[in-house]
Design a protein around this motif. Structure first.
Motif, short mmCIF file in Angstrom:
data_model
loop_
_atom_site.label_atom_id
_atom_site.label_comp_id
_atom_site.label_asym_id
_atom_site.label_seq_id
_atom_site.Cartn_x
_atom_site.Cartn_y
_atom_site.Cartn_z
N ILE A 1 0.84 -1.20 0.00
CA ILE A 1 0.00 0.00 0.00
C ILE A 1 0.87 1.25 0.00
O ILE A 1 0.63 2.20 -0.75
CB ILE A 1 -0.95 -0.01 1.21
N VAL A 2 1.90 1.24 0.85
CA VAL A 2 2.81 2.38 0.93
C VAL A 2 3.52 2.59 -0.40
O VAL A 2 3.62 3.71 -0.91
CB VAL A 2 3.83 2.18 2.07
N ILE A 3 3.99 1.48 -1.00
CA ILE A 3 4.71 1.57 -2.27
C ILE A 3 3.81 2.12 -3.37
O ILE A 3 4.24 2.89 -4.23
CB ILE A 3 5.27 0.19 -2.66
N SER A 4 2.51 1.74 -3.35
CA SER A 4 1.60 2.21 -4.38
C SER A 4 1.38 3.71 -4.30
O SER A 4 1.03 4.35 -5.31
CB SER A 4 0.25 1.48 -4.25
N PHE A 5 1.57 4.29 -3.12
CA PHE A 5 1.37 5.72 -2.97
C PHE A 5 2.60 6.54 -3.35
O PHE A 5 2.49 7.74 -3.61
CB PHE A 5 0.97 6.05 -1.53
#
Length: 231
Positions: free
Chosen positions: A98-102
């Motif tokens: 999730i963090v990487i997608s942001f």
């Protein structure tokens, strides 16, 4: 039966009265804490993104002080943060994804802001030097897609701030339509970009900036489609 405001005056102590004090724990046997997410959530369509942001990290000490912890073979399967809501574990891999997608989304927004601010500064300098306006070339499309990206960020923020009040889906339709419009604009920009770069001669710096803007638009459009932010 007590799903009303100030319901805690009714349910406080009710669980222990029914099940006894065995539901309370003073320690957990798992190795450490972890990430948890409310089981009381919508998990489809546009709400999925914003519910994914509602992830809480608990340490082992914090888990020991919670209302109830369900463990199996040293693994926490569920915690009761309040008498009416359970929290389920979320893997570290999912949190990291999730963090990487942001990260690319944040970089795209920062890039759009820097382009718009840079253009305003350049235009101001041209005016001060009485040299007219900066040359346009492909700039009008280039600036338009970045301006739309900033508006997209504002639109997503508006949706997020309205969610706690549980708005009707129809009341958010205009916001979803704008998100879908951005996807259409991004696709049109990418097509126009490929045509312009093949038919026109630009400097290497201009080509790099135009291509980066295309990548930025693609990332934001993919973010909207991937998280169903248009329905």
């Amino acid at each position: 039966m007590t799903n009303i405001a100030f319901e805690e005056i009714y349910y406080y102590g009710l669980i222990s009265k029914i099940f006894g004090n065995s539901t309370y724990v003073s320690s957990v046997t798992s190795e450490g804490g972890g990430y948890f997410q409310s089981a009381r959530r919508a998990s489809s369509r546009f709400t999925d993104l914003f519910r994914q942001l509602d992830i809480t990290k608990f340490s082992k000490a914090e888990l020991s002080s919670l209302y109830n912890v369900v463990e199996h073979n040293g693994v926490v399967e569920k915690i009761s943060y309040t008498p009416y809501m359970d929290y389920l574990p979320v893997s570290n891999l999912k949190v990291n994804l999730i963090v990487i997608s942001f990260i690319p989304v944040a970089l795209s927004i920062i890039f759009s802001l820097s382009v718009l601010i840079g253009y305003l500064i350049r235009m101001l300098l041209y005016r001060l030097k009485k040299r007219g306006n900066p040359s346009t070339y492909f700039d009008k499309y280039y600036l338009a897609i970045h301006f739309a990206g900033v508006l997209l960020l504002i639109n997503l923020f508006i949706i997020h701030t309205r969610l706690p009040s549980y708005p009707a889906h129809s009341s958010l339709r205009i916001n979803f339509m704008f998100n879908l419009l951005y996807v259409v604009l991004a696709v049109a920009y990418l097509g126009l970009l490929m045509f312009k770069l093949r038919k026109s001669s630009y400097s290497k710096k201009q080509k790099v900036m135009f291509i980066m803007s295309g990548i930025s638009a693609f990332i934001l459009a993919a973010f909207i489609v991937g998280w169903n932010l248009y329905v």
